[in-house]
Design an enzyme around this catalytic site. Structure first.
Site, PDB file in Angstrom:
ATOM      1  N   LYS A   1       2.300  -3.259   7.350  1.00 12.96           N
ATOM      2  CA  LYS A   1       2.541  -3.424   5.906  1.00 12.96           C
ATOM      3  C   LYS A   1       3.969  -2.987   5.571  1.00 12.96           C
ATOM      4  CE  LYS A   1       0.159  -4.541   3.039  1.00 12.96           C
ATOM      5  NZ  LYS A   1      -0.174  -5.896   2.471  1.00 12.96           N
TER       6      LYS A   1
ATOM      7  N   THR B   1       0.817  -1.205   0.000  1.00 14.03           N
ATOM      8  CA  THR B   1       0.000   0.000   0.000  1.00 14.03           C
ATOM      9  C   THR B   1       0.855   1.262   0.000  1.00 14.03           C
ATOM     10  OG1 THR B   1      -1.519   1.273   1.400  1.00 14.03           O
ATOM     11  CG2 THR B   1      -0.119  -0.289   2.533  1.00 14.03           C
ATOM     12  N   ASP B   2       0.279   2.348  -0.519  1.00  7.18           N
ATOM     13  CA  ASP B   2       0.977   3.642  -0.466  1.00  7.18           C
ATOM     14  C   ASP B   2       1.091   4.169   0.966  1.00  7.18           C
ATOM     15  OD1 ASP B   2      -1.707   4.288  -0.080  1.00  7.18           O
ATOM     16  OD2 ASP B   2      -1.789   5.784  -1.686  1.00  7.18           O
ATOM     17  N   GLU B   3       0.296   3.607   1.886  1.00  5.18           N
ATOM     18  CA  GLU B   3       0.304   4.126   3.266  1.00  5.18           C
ATOM     19  C   GLU B   3       1.632   3.910   3.977  1.00  5.18           C
ATOM     20  OE1 GLU B   3      -2.940   3.324   5.799  1.00  5.18           O
ATOM     21  OE2 GLU B   3      -4.398   3.333   4.183  1.00  5.18           O
TER      22      GLU B   3
ATOM     23  N   TYR C   1      -1.795  -0.543  11.079  1.00  3.64           N
ATOM     24  CA  TYR C   1      -1.954  -1.207   9.773  1.00  3.64           C
ATOM     25  C   TYR C   1      -0.773  -0.875   8.863  1.00  3.64           C
ATOM     26  CZ  TYR C   1      -3.256  -1.633   4.878  1.00  3.64           C
ATOM     27  OH  TYR C   1      -3.240  -1.906   3.537  1.00  3.64           O
TER      28      TYR C   1
HETATM   29  P1  NAD Z   1      -9.528  -7.401   2.426  1.00  5.69           P
HETATM   30  O1  NAD Z   1      -9.514  -7.096   3.877  1.00  5.69           O
HETATM   31  O2  NAD Z   1     -10.751  -7.115   1.635  1.00  5.69           O
HETATM   32  O3  NAD Z   1      -9.180  -8.939   2.189  1.00  5.69           O
HETATM   33  C1  NAD Z   1      -8.166  -9.593   2.886  1.00  5.69           C
HETATM   34  C2  NAD Z   1      -8.305 -11.094   2.639  1.00  5.69           C
HETATM   35  O4  NAD Z   1      -7.219 -11.743   3.303  1.00  5.69           O
HETATM   36  C3  NAD Z   1      -9.594 -11.701   3.185  1.00  5.69           C
HETATM   37  O5  NAD Z   1     -10.167 -12.585   2.267  1.00  5.69           O
HETATM   38  C4  NAD Z   1      -9.145 -12.433   4.444  1.00  5.69           C
HETATM   39  O6  NAD Z   1      -9.956 -13.553   4.761  1.00  5.69           O
HETATM   40  C5  NAD Z   1      -7.740 -12.852   4.037  1.00  5.69           C
HETATM   41  N1  NAD Z   1      -6.867 -13.080   5.202  1.00  5.69           N
HETATM   42  C6  NAD Z   1      -6.690 -12.272   6.276  1.00  5.69           C
HETATM   43  N2  NAD Z   1      -5.839 -12.830   7.146  1.00  5.69           N
HETATM   44  C7  NAD Z   1      -5.443 -14.004   6.604  1.00  5.69           C
HETATM   45  C8  NAD Z   1      -4.551 -15.026   7.018  1.00  5.69           C
HETATM   46  N3  NAD Z   1      -3.891 -14.943   8.183  1.00  5.69           N
HETATM   47  N4  NAD Z   1      -4.384 -16.088   6.206  1.00  5.69           N
HETATM   48  C9  NAD Z   1      -5.041 -16.175   5.024  1.00  5.69           C
HETATM   49  N5  NAD Z   1      -5.909 -15.250   4.588  1.00  5.69           N
HETATM   50  C10 NAD Z   1      -6.100 -14.171   5.366  1.00  5.69           C
HETATM   51  O7  NAD Z   1      -8.259  -6.644   1.809  1.00  5.69           O
HETATM   52  P2  NAD Z   1      -8.101  -5.907   0.408  1.00  5.69           P
HETATM   53  O8  NAD Z   1      -8.645  -4.538   0.498  1.00  5.69           O
HETATM   54  O9  NAD Z   1      -8.561  -6.829  -0.662  1.00  5.69           O
HETATM   55  O10 NAD Z   1      -6.499  -5.769   0.342  1.00  5.69           O
HETATM   56  C11 NAD Z   1      -5.718  -6.803  -0.229  1.00  5.69           C
HETATM   57  C12 NAD Z   1      -4.260  -6.387  -0.181  1.00  5.69           C
HETATM   58  O11 NAD Z   1      -4.076  -5.176  -0.901  1.00  5.69           O
HETATM   59  C13 NAD Z   1      -3.753  -6.119   1.239  1.00  5.69           C
HETATM   60  O12 NAD Z   1      -2.429  -6.603   1.326  1.00  5.69           O
HETATM   61  C14 NAD Z   1      -3.764  -4.593   1.349  1.00  5.69           C
HETATM   62  O13 NAD Z   1      -2.775  -4.148   2.240  1.00  5.69           O
HETATM   63  C15 NAD Z   1      -3.435  -4.205  -0.087  1.00  5.69           C
HETATM   64  N6  NAD Z   1      -3.947  -2.901  -0.528  1.00  5.69           N
HETATM   65  C16 NAD Z   1      -5.263  -2.593  -0.384  1.00  5.69           C
HETATM   66  C17 NAD Z   1      -5.747  -1.372  -0.876  1.00  5.69           C
HETATM   67  C18 NAD Z   1      -7.214  -0.998  -0.762  1.00  5.69           C
HETATM   68  O14 NAD Z   1      -7.572   0.129  -1.114  1.00  5.69           O
HETATM   69  N7  NAD Z   1      -8.093  -1.871  -0.302  1.00  5.69           N
HETATM   70  C19 NAD Z   1      -4.875  -0.487  -1.510  1.00  5.69           C
HETATM   71  C20 NAD Z   1      -3.519  -0.842  -1.624  1.00  5.69           C
HETATM   72  C21 NAD Z   1      -3.076  -2.063  -1.159  1.00  5.69           C
HETATM   73  O1  DAU Z   2      -4.169   3.895   0.461  1.00  3.71           O
HETATM   74  C1  DAU Z   2      -4.385   2.521   0.393  1.00  3.71           C
HETATM   75  C2  DAU Z   2      -5.206   2.070   1.582  1.00  3.71           C
HETATM   76  O2  DAU Z   2      -6.539   2.508   1.341  1.00  3.71           O
HETATM   77  C3  DAU Z   2      -5.166   0.567   1.803  1.00  3.71           C
HETATM   78  O3  DAU Z   2      -3.862   0.203   2.155  1.00  3.71           O
HETATM   79  C4  DAU Z   2      -6.138   0.142   2.905  1.00  3.71           C
HETATM   80  O4  DAU Z   2      -6.170  -1.269   3.008  1.00  3.71           O
HETATM   81  C5  DAU Z   2      -7.518   0.661   2.562  1.00  3.71           C
HETATM   82  O5  DAU Z   2      -8.422   0.358   3.610  1.00  3.71           O
HETATM   83  C6  DAU Z   2      -7.472   2.167   2.330  1.00  3.71           C
HETATM   84  O6  DAU Z   2      -7.153   2.862   3.564  1.00  3.71           O
HETATM   85  P1  DAU Z   2      -7.959   4.182   4.025  1.00  3.71           P
HETATM   86  O7  DAU Z   2      -7.838   4.291   5.486  1.00  3.71           O
HETATM   87  O8  DAU Z   2      -7.587   5.342   3.170  1.00  3.71           O
HETATM   88  O9  DAU Z   2      -9.451   3.705   3.547  1.00  3.71           O
HETATM   89  P2  DAU Z   2     -10.885   3.836   4.219  1.00  3.71           P
HETATM   90  O10 DAU Z   2     -11.870   3.318   3.225  1.00  3.71           O
HETATM   91  O11 DAU Z   2     -10.938   3.283   5.589  1.00  3.71           O
HETATM   92  O12 DAU Z   2     -11.076   5.420   4.341  1.00  3.71           O
HETATM   93  C7  DAU Z   2     -10.905   6.291   3.216  1.00  3.71           C
HETATM   94  C8  DAU Z   2     -11.022   7.726   3.733  1.00  3.71           C
HETATM   95  O13 DAU Z   2     -12.378   7.968   4.140  1.00  3.71           O
HETATM   96  C9  DAU Z   2     -10.169   8.007   4.947  1.00  3.71           C
HETATM   97  O14 DAU Z   2      -9.672   9.324   4.876  1.00  3.71           O
HETATM   98  C10 DAU Z   2     -11.135   7.862   6.132  1.00  3.71           C
HETATM   99  C11 DAU Z   2     -12.447   8.320   5.533  1.00  3.71           C
HETATM  100  N1  DAU Z   2     -13.676   7.694   6.062  1.00  3.71           N
HETATM  101  C12 DAU Z   2     -13.721   6.339   6.191  1.00  3.71           C
HETATM  102  C13 DAU Z   2     -14.871   5.721   6.630  1.00  3.71           C
HETATM  103  C14 DAU Z   2     -14.936   4.217   6.795  1.00  3.71           C
HETATM  104  C15 DAU Z   2     -14.786   8.481   6.336  1.00  3.71           C
HETATM  105  O15 DAU Z   2     -14.764   9.738   6.208  1.00  3.71           O
HETATM  106  N2  DAU Z   2     -15.942   7.871   6.757  1.00  3.71           N
HETATM  107  C16 DAU Z   2     -16.028   6.515   6.924  1.00  3.71           C
HETATM  108  O16 DAU Z   2     -17.116   6.023   7.296  1.00  3.71           O
END
Ligand code: NAD
Ligand code: DAU
Length: 333
Positions: A150, A120-122, A146
């Site tokens: 990562k 992630t960019d975070e 988190y």
């Molecule tokens: P998600 O939370 O939707 O899914 C995570 C999955 O991993 C689930 O199916 C869960 O059951 C599985 N999991 C969790 N712990 C586990 C374990 N110990 N063993 C096996 N499986 C396990 O997550 P996502 O949003 O799909 O993110 C996927 C990846 O992408 C993560 O590594 C996250 O850091 C990265 N990422 C997410 C975003 C985003 O915006 N969602 C952006 C950039 C990177």
């Molecule tokens: O940047 C990549 C990341 O993006 C991933 O690594 C994470 O897995 C993914 O969850 C996401 O992180 P954020 O914390 O940015 O996403 P989230 O959807 O939780 O929140 C997006 C923005 O919206 C953040 O600034 C918080 C805000 N927010 C979130 C929720 C759930 C609200 O204002 N209201 C809400 O109810």
């Protein structure tokens, strides 16, 4: 190619598996997923007869070793992924994101299997509005449990590559949106609130900026890096989708035909990162990747339509998710 996809029942992983099955008949897919609260077997229903599914934990060294011994490559999506949960209870993040990644690295090292690490960019912390976007050379500076876990997992991958010759690539992507995203996350939470006639919930003033990318664009980049990326290289993935949260809430309200002020400001997230932004020049120039969802409004409209059409998928998670937010102390300001 025989591919092991960890976290394939989660949001991005399930979209990746669907895309791979649809476009790459030469690839066989095995999913390893622990089916935590964030995993959903139903996300793989459309491809269930075309993949192998293993219910298990990435931190299970024997299981992982056995699975990795039978594949050509691993794409590692599995993680605890939600910042708010990491503030409430950090331990599962340390266990899955760090110990789980260690387990995979030891197996790919032993069996000399190609590995792609999804991150992630975070890990880079946050930016002011004046700062240039993150690049592959930005220093790590994570803010939350988190993002710290990562970041730790990324550093393990770099060390295993340099010290043990593991054939790894890494990608760090910005905020994804699209179908099959858990209703705890910002965009699906507001869409499903509005379907239920509940006002969207905006943390604080809503001036934080996220760099939105459609999940299919992220996943095409992951496949490009897996096949053509340089070993040891990190690639940033982003689609120049910067928007502040207030604007996103207003776009969702507009799509529902609701007034622009029809939302609640609620308790802000502690340590809330201000801005993320990606410079994806390396990915674009070296691998020729381009996003296909340039229009956020259009991608958002598709996503809203998906949640309207797939209530059976998200409904079972909605009440428990809102209860968790309320229990964590979220209040209307
Ligand atoms: P998600 O939370 O939707 O899914 C995570 C999955 O991993 C689930 O199916 C869960 O059951 C599985 N999991 C969790 N712990 C586990 C374990 N110990 N063993 C096996 N499986 C396990 O997550 P996502 O949003 O799909 O993110 C996927 C990846 O992408 C993560 O590594 C996250 O850091 C990265 N990422 C997410 C975003 C985003 O915006 N969602 C952006 C950039 C990177
Ligand atoms: O940047 C990549 C990341 O993006 C991933 O690594 C994470 O897995 C993914 O969850 C996401 O992180 P954020 O914390 O940015 O996403 P989230 O959807 O939780 O929140 C997006 C923005 O919206 C953040 O600034 C918080 C805000 N927010 C979130 C929720 C759930 C609200 O204002 N209201 C809400 O109810």
């Amino acid at each position: 190619m025989r591919l092991l996809v960890t976290g394939g029942a989660g949001f991005i992983g399930a979209n990746f598996v669907q895309q791979t099955v649809a476009t790459r008949p030469d690839v066989s897919v095995t999913v390893l997923d622990a089916l935590t609260y964030a995993g959903n077997r139903a996300s793989l229903d459309s491809v269930a007869d075309k993949i192998d599914f293993v219910h298990g934990d990435i931190a299970d060294l024997d299981l992982v070793d056995n699975l990795v011994s039978g594949v050509d490559a691993v794409v590692h999506f599995a993680a605890e992924s939600h910042n708010d949960n990491s503030l409430a209870e950090p331990w599962p993040f340390v266990q899955t994101n760090i110990v789980g990644t260690y387990s995979l690295l030891q197996a790919v090292r032993r069996h000399e299997v190609r590995y792609h690490h999804v991150s992630t960019d975070e890990v880079y912390g946050d930016l002011t509005e004046e700062d240039p976007a993150f690049t592959e050379n930005t220093a790590y500076n994570p803010s939350s449990p988190y993002s710290a876990t990562k970041a730790g997992s990324d550093l393990l991958v770099r060390a295993w590559t340099r010290s043990f010759g593991v054939k790894a690539t890494l990608s760090n992507c910005s905020n994804n949106y699209g179908p099959f995203q858990h209703v705890e996350k910002f965009i699906p939470r507001q869409i499903t609130n509005l379907i239920d006639g509940v006002r969207p919930r905006l943390y604080g003033a809503g001036h934080q900026i996220r760099d939105w990318i459609h999940v299919d664009d992220h996943n095409r980049a992951v496949f490009d890096i897996l096949e053509r990326g340089r070993i040891g290289q990190t690639y940033l993935i982003g689609a120049q989708g910067e928007l502040d949260n207030l604007t996103v809430v207003r776009l969702i309200l507009e799509a529902f035909g609701r007034p622009a002020d029809d939302f609640d400001h609620v308790t802000d997230r502690p340590g809330h990162d201000q801005r993320y932004a990606i410079d994806a020049s390396l990915l674009r120039e070296e691998l020729g990747w381009e996003p296909q969802y340039a229009d956020f409004r259009a991608g958002l409209a598709n996503t809203i339509a998906w949640y309207r059409d797939n209530e059976d998928w998200w409904r079972p998670k909605k009440a428990e998710t809102e209860l968790a937010y309320a229990t964590a102390g979220e209040k209307t300001l």
